[in-house]
Design a protein around this motif. Sequence first.
Motif, short mmCIF file in Angstrom:
data_model
loop_
_atom_site.label_atom_id
_atom_site.label_comp_id
_atom_site.label_asym_id
_atom_site.label_seq_id
_atom_site.Cartn_x
_atom_site.Cartn_y
_atom_site.Cartn_z
N CYS A 1 41.21 33.31 32.88
CA CYS A 1 42.39 32.81 34.28
C CYS A 1 42.36 32.00 34.48
CB CYS A 1 43.16 33.89 34.42
SG CYS A 1 42.57 35.30 35.73
N PRO B 1 44.01 41.76 34.87
CA PRO B 1 45.12 42.28 35.99
C PRO B 1 44.06 42.57 37.55
CG PRO B 1 45.16 43.15 33.82
CD PRO B 1 43.96 42.30 33.39
N LYS C 1 41.10 35.97 26.26
CA LYS C 1 41.46 34.65 27.04
C LYS C 1 41.50 34.97 28.44
CE LYS C 1 46.04 32.75 28.67
NZ LYS C 1 47.63 33.23 28.08
N SER D 1 45.02 39.99 39.57
CA SER D 1 45.55 39.40 40.43
C SER D 1 46.11 39.28 41.15
CB SER D 1 46.65 40.07 39.17
OG SER D 1 46.55 41.77 39.36
N ASP E 1 41.29 28.16 27.98
CA ASP E 1 41.60 29.46 28.35
C ASP E 1 40.34 30.60 28.42
OD1 ASP E 1 42.34 29.56 25.89
OD2 ASP E 1 44.63 30.47 26.46
N ASP F 1 48.97 34.79 39.60
CA ASP F 1 49.04 35.29 39.42
C ASP F 1 49.20 34.88 37.89
OD1 ASP F 1 49.99 32.22 40.48
OD2 ASP F 1 51.89 32.71 39.35
N THR F 2 47.91 33.54 37.70
CA THR F 2 47.85 33.92 36.21
C THR F 2 47.02 34.13 35.52
OG1 THR F 2 46.71 32.51 36.68
CG2 THR F 2 47.81 31.21 36.81
N CYS F 3 46.40 35.59 36.62
CA CYS F 3 45.46 36.34 35.97
C CYS F 3 46.08 37.86 35.66
CB CYS F 3 44.53 37.18 37.27
SG CYS F 3 43.25 35.16 37.44
N THR F 4 47.81 38.52 35.56
CA THR F 4 47.90 39.22 35.73
C THR F 4 48.03 39.87 34.44
OG1 THR F 4 49.70 39.01 37.30
CG2 THR F 4 50.98 41.03 36.02
N THR F 5 48.10 39.50 33.53
CA THR F 5 48.19 39.59 31.63
C THR F 5 46.85 39.50 31.41
OG1 THR F 5 50.20 38.35 31.25
CG2 THR F 5 48.62 39.56 29.40
N PRO F 6 45.44 38.79 31.90
CA PRO F 6 44.63 38.37 30.85
C PRO F 6 43.49 38.91 31.52
CG PRO F 6 44.79 36.49 31.53
CD PRO F 6 46.60 37.04 32.14
#
Length: 229
Positions: free
Chosen positions: A48, A74, A46, A77, A129, A67-72
């Motif tokens: 972002c 980092p 996945k 982010s 995604d 902020d949508t990149c924080t998990t996929p």
Amino acid sequence: MIRIPGLAAASVAFALAVGQPAHAADDELIKAQAGVWLLAPESGAKGCRLTFNTTPATGGYGITGADTCTTPLPALSKASAWNFADDGSLAIMDGAGQTLVRFQQEEGSPWVSESGDPTWLLPALGDVDHVPTVASLAGAWRIQRTDGKAVCDVTLTTDKDSDGTAKMSLASDCAKEIGDLKLSLWAEEGFGLVMLGSDGSSLSFDMKPDGSFQKSDEEEGEPLLLVRK
């Protein structure tokens, strides 16, 4: 080379830059690149979305959506700005102007990260995604006309030839327009898929938001779809 949807405008703008005043060419190129982009690992994991703006920011032009990149992803982010370098590469930077990732592009192909795990930079496609992989696309497909009439059944495999290109096969009853291409290999690149013939012929498709494909605009002849069987 696999053509990727959404890259044409940027390629044209880059070509127009030659021989024009720097500020005029830059404006065209920046406007062509502005919009929503998907950053996604080549592995199929996945990714972002980031929105490239044309408003000035430290190091280049503003980015929103980090902020949508924080998990996929980092590392992205903190993305705050983007810009082109003199060598044609595209950099994404943090608020201090420090480069987080740099992308290179060959004409007609997607942007690919210069270092680290390969990551694509592609015009966002609906809610998609991630990018497809050879493994995820392998299987039975049908080339058909837009009215649903079957043209040719094809099987995409993960088996590779000596050069590392995936193999494919055609059904025996394919329409002549496809059979004559002698398609035997295939490759994916970003949201593009190309079938390759033993005599140098090819047939390219662009992915749609629903996961099916449509024949690339640059291809001659009537529109065709590539759908899962």
